[in-house]
Design an enzyme around this catalytic site. Structure first.
Site, mmCIF file in Angstrom:
data_model
loop_
_atom_site.group_PDB
_atom_site.id
_atom_site.type_symbol
_atom_site.label_atom_id
_atom_site.label_comp_id
_atom_site.label_asym_id
_atom_site.label_seq_id
_atom_site.Cartn_x
_atom_site.Cartn_y
_atom_site.Cartn_z
ATOM 1 N N GLU A 1 50.614 46.454 39.355
ATOM 2 C CA GLU A 1 50.027 47.784 39.527
ATOM 3 C C GLU A 1 50.765 48.750 38.623
ATOM 4 O OE1 GLU A 1 47.476 49.711 39.788
ATOM 5 O OE2 GLU A 1 47.033 48.627 41.653
ATOM 6 N N CYS B 1 43.054 46.544 42.134
ATOM 7 C CA CYS B 1 43.779 45.362 41.677
ATOM 8 C C CYS B 1 43.107 44.889 40.405
ATOM 9 C CB CYS B 1 43.749 44.263 42.741
ATOM 10 S SG CYS B 1 44.570 42.726 42.228
#
Length: 254
Positions: A111, A2
């Site tokens: 992402e 992340c």
């Protein structure tokens, strides 16, 4: 991994969701990046003394954990993420796992799907948000680094785990999400040993998140508007991505 996320919910909604005693106003943030200040939630004094009262407070830390034993942060990797599978035993995270677990509120995260180089395809960014809207709380760790002159810097990292079935075609990792009913247990570093809360560090249910393809505007930290989350006409991949090197979760930024 992340490496970017967003927190766009109103402060009052964040305060209520996390059971905070109080929370100062803050602006919506659509592109939170490494080394920037991030909002984290820690156990308050009542919980630290063993009370079951939901006494929690918010604080800001720099995103990029620096263990207390590091002499010079310039010579140490920027630890944005900690792998849930190994954080209990890793020297960099062991103390924080035992004494300084936190919650990181978010409206969702970004992402990138990175095709093999030989395919000639470009990377595609995705905005991943709760399917029902609202706020989620990522599992996080906090450390305070002290310099030789006595100054201190609070730092933090987000825990990641293997991707669930929804996110797997995009990336093989995702943030650990702590459910509201488990907030107190996760934050309780007095009675809950790291191995006793290991069951919380698992992938979120497959139906929790939805994936929205977005433009490459999010690639630049200087882009901070709501347009970063505007849908792009791209279909997500259908097959899970390759398993990547664990070292990719912990990288150096200059």
């Amino acid at each position: 991994m992340c490496g970017r996320y967003a927190l766009t919910a109103p402060p009052e909604a964040v305060r209520e969701f996390l059971g905070l005693v109080e929370l100062e106003s803050f602006p919506a943030r659509f592109n939170i990046a490494p080394t920037q200040p991030i909002l984290v939630v820690v156990a308050g004094e009542c919980q630290e003394l063993g009370s079951n009262l939901p006494d929690r407070r918010a604080t800001l830390v720099r995103w990029g954990l620096t263990p207390g034993w590091v002499k010079d942060p310039k010579d140490f990797p920027l630890l944005l993420n900690a792998r849930a599978e190994t954080a209990i035993d890793k020297a960099s995270f062991r103390a924080a796992m035992r004494h300084r677990r936190v919650l990181v509120p978010a409206s969702g995260f970004y992402e990138w799907h990175r095709p093999p180089k030989e395919s000639g395809e470009k990377s595609q960014a995705y905005w991943i948000r709760p399917r029902k809207g609202g706020i989620v709380a990522f599992a996080g760790l906090m450390e305070t680094w002290s310099s030789a002159d006595g100054s201190e810097v609070d730092t933090g990292a987000i825990l990641t785990t293997r991707a669930n079935g929804t996110i797997g075609p995009i990336h093989d990792r995702m943030p650990v999400v702590i459910k509201p009913e488990d907030f107190s247990r996760w934050l309780d570093c007095k009675t809950q040993e790291p191995r006793e809360i290991a069951d919380l560090m698992v992938p979120a249910d497959d139906d929790m998140f939805e994936i929205i393809a977005v433009s490459d505007l999010v690639n630049k930290v200087s882009n901070m508007g709501a347009d970063l989350q505007a849908p792009a006409a791209v279909q997500p991949p259908l097959k899970p991505v390759r398993k990547h090197d664990p070292g990719e979760d912990q990288f150096r930024l200059f």
